[in-house]
Design a protein around this motif. Structure first.
Motif, PDB file in Angstrom:
ATOM      1  N   GLY A 120      -4.505   2.047   8.760  1.00 38.75           N
ATOM      2  CA  GLY A 120      -3.447   0.483   8.659  1.00 38.75           C
ATOM      3  C   GLY A 120      -5.003  -0.102  10.473  1.00 38.75           C
ATOM      4  N   GLY A 121      -6.322   0.509   9.967  1.00 38.48           N
ATOM      5  CA  GLY A 121      -7.203  -0.679  10.936  1.00 38.48           C
ATOM      6  C   GLY A 121      -6.743  -0.082  12.485  1.00 38.48           C
ATOM      7  N   TYR A 122      -6.517   0.953  12.616  1.00 36.72           N
ATOM      8  CA  TYR A 122      -6.494   1.157  14.058  1.00 36.72           C
ATOM      9  C   TYR A 122      -7.405   1.134  14.870  1.00 36.72           C
ATOM     10  CZ  TYR A 122      -5.391   3.512  18.545  1.00 36.72           C
ATOM     11  OH  TYR A 122      -5.296   4.022  19.759  1.00 36.72           O
ATOM     12  N   LEU A 123      -8.518   2.134  14.459  1.00 29.96           N
ATOM     13  CA  LEU A 123     -10.046   1.849  14.631  1.00 29.96           C
ATOM     14  C   LEU A 123     -10.541   0.603  14.782  1.00 29.96           C
ATOM     15  CD1 LEU A 123     -11.131   5.126  13.668  1.00 29.96           C
ATOM     16  CD2 LEU A 123     -10.118   4.736  15.399  1.00 29.96           C
ATOM     17  N   LEU A 124     -10.508  -0.455  14.049  1.00 28.24           N
ATOM     18  CA  LEU A 124     -10.959  -1.871  14.496  1.00 28.24           C
ATOM     19  C   LEU A 124     -10.835  -2.435  15.331  1.00 28.24           C
ATOM     20  CD1 LEU A 124     -10.314  -3.290  11.089  1.00 28.24           C
ATOM     21  CD2 LEU A 124     -12.068  -2.461  10.937  1.00 28.24           C
ATOM     22  N   ARG A 125      -9.791  -1.706  16.245  1.00 26.94           N
ATOM     23  CA  ARG A 125      -9.653  -2.677  17.940  1.00 26.94           C
ATOM     24  C   ARG A 125      -9.972  -1.717  19.006  1.00 26.94           C
ATOM     25  NH1 ARG A 125      -3.676  -5.428  16.478  1.00 26.94           N
ATOM     26  NH2 ARG A 125      -4.541  -6.556  15.064  1.00 26.94           N
TER      27      ARG A 125
ATOM     28  N   GLY B  74      -0.273  -3.567  11.506  1.00 22.42           N
ATOM     29  CA  GLY B  74       1.329  -3.745  12.589  1.00 22.42           C
ATOM     30  C   GLY B  74       2.594  -3.060  11.362  1.00 22.42           C
ATOM     31  N   HIS B  75       2.218  -1.352  10.999  1.00 23.35           N
ATOM     32  CA  HIS B  75       3.406  -0.430  11.422  1.00 23.35           C
ATOM     33  C   HIS B  75       2.696   0.985  11.067  1.00 23.35           C
ATOM     34  CE1 HIS B  75       2.099   0.498   7.229  1.00 23.35           C
ATOM     35  NE2 HIS B  75       2.112  -0.380   7.008  1.00 23.35           N
ATOM     36  N   TRP B  76       3.521   1.994  11.634  1.00 17.99           N
ATOM     37  CA  TRP B  76       2.492   3.707  11.988  1.00 17.99           C
ATOM     38  C   TRP B  76       3.025   3.594  10.082  1.00 17.99           C
ATOM     39  CZ3 TRP B  76       3.440   7.091  15.872  1.00 17.99           C
ATOM     40  CH2 TRP B  76       3.004   7.046  16.910  1.00 17.99           C
ATOM     41  N   GLY B  77       1.686   4.202   9.763  1.00 14.73           N
ATOM     42  CA  GLY B  77       1.716   5.347   8.701  1.00 14.73           C
ATOM     43  C   GLY B  77       3.220   6.127   8.156  1.00 14.73           C
ATOM     44  N   GLU B  78       2.475   5.232   6.773  1.00 18.20           N
ATOM     45  CA  GLU B  78       3.879   6.912   5.949  1.00 18.20           C
ATOM     46  C   GLU B  78       3.016   7.980   5.494  1.00 18.20           C
ATOM     47  OE1 GLU B  78       7.944   6.679   6.032  1.00 18.20           O
ATOM     48  OE2 GLU B  78       7.131   5.733   7.773  1.00 18.20           O
ATOM     49  N   PRO B  79       3.447   9.140   5.419  1.00 20.78           N
ATOM     50  CA  PRO B  79       3.207  10.175   4.641  1.00 20.78           C
ATOM     51  C   PRO B  79       2.069  10.243   3.748  1.00 20.78           C
ATOM     52  CG  PRO B  79       4.888  11.155   5.992  1.00 20.78           C
ATOM     53  CD  PRO B  79       5.029   9.693   6.281  1.00 20.78           C
ATOM     54  N   SER B  80       2.809   9.419   2.545  1.00 23.10           N
ATOM     55  CA  SER B  80       2.615   9.411   1.502  1.00 23.10           C
ATOM     56  C   SER B  80       1.708   7.974   1.117  1.00 23.10           C
ATOM     57  CB  SER B  80       4.061   8.000   1.071  1.00 23.10           C
ATOM     58  OG  SER B  80       4.883   7.258   1.543  1.00 23.10           O
ATOM     59  N   GLU B  81       1.240   7.437   2.559  1.00 17.99           N
ATOM     60  CA  GLU B  81      -0.051   7.202   2.368  1.00 17.99           C
ATOM     61  C   GLU B  81      -1.206   7.228   2.463  1.00 17.99           C
ATOM     62  OE1 GLU B  81       1.370   2.691   3.656  1.00 17.99           O
ATOM     63  OE2 GLU B  81       2.071   3.797   5.045  1.00 17.99           O
ATOM     64  N   LEU B  82      -0.748   8.451   2.673  1.00 16.10           N
ATOM     65  CA  LEU B  82      -2.122   9.616   2.423  1.00 16.10           C
ATOM     66  C   LEU B  82      -2.441   9.914   1.639  1.00 16.10           C
ATOM     67  CD1 LEU B  82      -1.268  11.173   6.280  1.00 16.10           C
ATOM     68  CD2 LEU B  82      -3.110   9.259   5.722  1.00 16.10           C
ATOM     69  N   MET B  83      -1.640   9.893   0.875  1.00 24.58           N
ATOM     70  CA  MET B  83      -1.952  11.166  -0.845  1.00 24.58           C
ATOM     71  C   MET B  83      -2.555  10.136  -1.051  1.00 24.58           C
ATOM     72  SD  MET B  83       2.025  11.977  -0.455  1.00 24.58           S
ATOM     73  CE  MET B  83       2.458  12.805  -2.711  1.00 24.58           C
ATOM     74  N   GLY B  84      -2.767   9.391  -1.643  1.00 22.23           N
ATOM     75  CA  GLY B  84      -4.023   9.023  -2.955  1.00 22.23           C
ATOM     76  C   GLY B  84      -5.644   9.010  -1.897  1.00 22.23           C
ATOM     77  N   ALA B  85      -5.518   9.274  -0.738  1.00 20.60           N
ATOM     78  CA  ALA B  85      -7.040   9.473  -0.391  1.00 20.60           C
ATOM     79  C   ALA B  85      -7.040  10.720  -0.700  1.00 20.60           C
ATOM     80  CB  ALA B  85      -6.899   8.449   1.553  1.00 20.60           C
ATOM     81  N   MET B  86      -6.411  11.916   0.048  1.00 23.54           N
ATOM     82  CA  MET B  86      -6.237  12.798  -0.467  1.00 23.54           C
ATOM     83  C   MET B  86      -6.686  13.602  -1.702  1.00 23.54           C
ATOM     84  SD  MET B  86      -6.856  16.149   0.988  1.00 23.54           S
ATOM     85  CE  MET B  86      -6.379  15.585   2.290  1.00 23.54           C
TER      86      MET B  86
END
Length: 256
Positions: free
Chosen positions: A251-256, A219-231
């Motif tokens: 955020g599940g974009y590829l699910l749809r 339901g929202h665009w991601g924030e850059p900080s939301e990539l940091m844990g994965a990195m």
């Protein structure tokens, strides 16, 4: 071996990152230094160096900058030699540098195809090749390649970008297979639609912004900080049995 929260730390590790002083790369640099890594940042210009230095040193870590166009002949060897001279080792490589150029199909210039492929795919290959030699001798290491939603989907006005990001998936798998016997893991991170200055025009597009927003289950665009844990995960011992994967953070974009 038992699990420990320390598996996510990068204390005294050395991370080499291209494009690590601007855009999302700056956040990756911040993330790895926050968990203990020293960082070697490769940039074509000095843009963002002062801010990035403040971030890394504020985390109590060391940063070295290399000004280098990664598409130049011999660039990969110069970068690796400099990183080894400064730090003595390379524990993780983040292939982050990338460009996107868009035109309609009939008008797409040959030179723009070459520019994008050179940065996004050729430079990634050559730098990975040089770093792999170091990691094979160390018998340890992590390579993280930056993909995209266009690693999976079409891009009808960004042909070389889509081709390059599909190619990054193939190279990630091939390197993962070749380097697994040396205890080197090779993975990718594919950001979804992230709130950055680069995507501001897209977010302000009254039609396309709604289409994208409605396509994201979160339901929202991601924030850059939301990539940091994965990195951090992909650069750390926590991912030691993960290799050849392109991890979407979308955020599940590829699910749809």
């Amino acid at each position: 071996m038992s699990f420990s929260i320390h598996d996510f730390e990068l204390t005294d590790k050395v991370v080499l990152i291209t494009g690590g002083a601007s855009g999302l790369g700056k956040y990756y640099t911040q993330a790895v230094s926050a968990v203990g890594a020293d960082v070697c940042v490769v940039s074509a210009t000095e843009n963002g160096w002062d801010e990035t230095r403040s971030i890394v040193e504020g985390n109590g870590r060391r940063v070295v900058f290399i000004r280098q166009d990664v598409t130049e002949d011999g660039a990969a060897k110069r970068v690796v030699d400099k990183a080894i001279d400064e730090f003595g080792r390379i524990d993780a490589l983040i292939n982050n540098a990338g460009i996107q150029l868009r035109h309609d199909l009939a008008d797409f210039p040959d030179e723009d195809w070459r520019k994008v492929i050179d940065v996004n795919l050729n430079a990634l290959y050559y730098l990975s090749h040089e770093v792999a030699k170091v990691m094979m001798k160390q018998r340890s290491g992590k390579i993280v390649n930056i993909g995209s939603m266009q690693s999976y989907r079409a891009g009808k006005r960004i042909f070389p970008y889509a081709a390059s990001k599909h190619g990054v998936v193939g190279l990630t798998k091939a390197y993962a297979d070749a380097l697994a016997p040396y205890n080197v893991q090779v993975n990718g991170l594919a950001p979804g639609y992230i709130n950055t200055p680069m995507t501001e025009a897209l977010q302000n597009d009254p039609v396309r912004s709604v289409e994208i927003h409605d396509h994201i289950p979160a339901g929202h665009w991601g924030e850059p900080s939301e990539l940091m844990g994965a990195m951090v995960f992909l650069c750390s011992a926590a991912s030691n049995y993960v290799t050849g994967v392109m991890l979407p953070v979308d955020g599940g974009y590829l699910l749809r």
